[in-house]
Scaffold this motif. Sequence first.
Motif, short mmCIF file in Angstrom:
data_model
loop_
_atom_site.label_atom_id
_atom_site.label_comp_id
_atom_site.label_asym_id
_atom_site.label_seq_id
_atom_site.Cartn_x
_atom_site.Cartn_y
_atom_site.Cartn_z
N SER A 222 0.83 -1.20 0.00
CA SER A 222 0.00 0.00 0.00
C SER A 222 0.87 1.26 0.00
O SER A 222 1.95 1.29 0.60
CB SER A 222 -0.92 0.01 1.21
N ARG A 245 -0.53 -0.88 -4.47
CA ARG A 245 -1.91 -0.40 -4.32
C ARG A 245 -1.87 1.05 -3.84
O ARG A 245 -1.43 1.32 -2.72
CB ARG A 245 -2.68 -1.28 -3.33
N GLU A 247 -3.40 3.88 -2.23
CA GLU A 247 -4.57 4.09 -1.38
C GLU A 247 -4.97 5.56 -1.26
O GLU A 247 -6.13 5.87 -1.01
CB GLU A 247 -4.32 3.52 0.02
N GLY A 261 -7.72 0.68 -3.35
CA GLY A 261 -6.79 1.16 -4.36
C GLY A 261 -7.45 2.08 -5.37
O GLY A 261 -8.63 1.92 -5.73
N VAL A 296 -0.02 2.88 5.88
CA VAL A 296 0.39 2.32 4.59
C VAL A 296 1.83 1.82 4.69
O VAL A 296 2.57 2.18 5.61
CB VAL A 296 0.29 3.37 3.46
#
Length: 425
Positions: A222, A245, A247, A261, A296
């Motif tokens: 993330s 991903r 975020e 995402g 994250v």
Amino acid sequence: MTELLDDRPTLTTPSPLDDARGQLADAIAVLELGQGMFDLLAAPRRELTVSIPLRRDDGTVEILTGHRVQHNYSRGPAKGGLRYSPHVDLNEVRALAMWMTWKCALLDVPYGGAKGGIAIDPRLYSQAELERVTRRYTSEIMPLIGPSHDIPAPDIGTDEQTMAWMMDTYSVNTGHTVLGVVTGKPISLGGSHGRASATSRGVVHVALQALDYLKIRREGASAAVQGFGKVGRGATRFLWEAGLRIEAVGDQYGAIRADNGIDVAALEAHVDATGTVVGFAGADPIDAAHLLELDVDLLVPAAIEGVLHAGNAAQVRARLIVEGANGPTTTEADGILNARGVTVVPDILANAGGVIVSYFEWVQANQAYWWTEDQVEARLSERMIGAWQHVVNHATARGLTLRAAATSLAVQRVAEAHRQRGLYP
């Protein structure tokens, strides 16, 4: 133009110049170089402040202030960006020029550090007004710049068009076309393939190496990116393409988040249509300051300096911070993050892709021979990954943070150049 996102701490927080000098002092202590070398490297070699009279489109006249600081040129011509921002002042430019010196030395690019800036908000001026500002500023600093003296490049608030105006102004005043006086130019005027995305690509090359170093699986990791301009936008896309991903993303107008995402291609289309990430249908709005505190794997601050500070560092939950901006982490925040086990990849390493490809552009212009984009990207990747490994090895061997390791390696190279050249009587 790059966004002018501003999440700066209160005025009681040390300035970027305080942070830059503190980092230098730490490196001098690690290297045991003494007070004399600190004094030598803490002081800029040259500074110029100029008044820039601008005739506005409505006929009124406004006086702007611009700066150019050459921090050091012991290892080669001075090199550094030109920033258009209402927050520009001389101390900020001094700090940025110093960081540029260390960046060039760390990546073993034969330049010294410089920086320029004009206190102006480019969003409030027409294209014709910005052209007049740029040309007058260029003419005022002409005694300092040149392909073998000091080579400007784009920064916050400036772009390849700004560089084209600077190159043309310098060339007209010297009587012939001088392609090597600036970098970051349009391809049609001697720019290099890969230059526009170089800083972003460099950030991602290092971020991926750092994820591997921390044993964080790239696929599905993330990430949150603060800033969606010339650095943040490219970094977001390249991280997404690498399988991370994304975020959360923010710009100067606000921030957005999607736990599952963000579709970066769709976000880019939205930004192209609206000028901001705000209002993107594929994510929810969040407070811009909260973006820095999300849970994250990777946080990329890619806007301005000083956004991670004593007031918010304890709330940062990212395991890894890769500095896309110059000086986004204050000295106090560095200490807090280090104590909490957060790995910070410093700006002089992480965002050095721009100066590497600027160097490639300068070499190509001087040779009048241009490389392919694949050649540029391969050489950029080799330089960035090699520098990352060098810094990690040095940090491990000496028990240093990545910032202390990178800064001490860079300062050592500049100090050695000073010693070898000697002091002119």
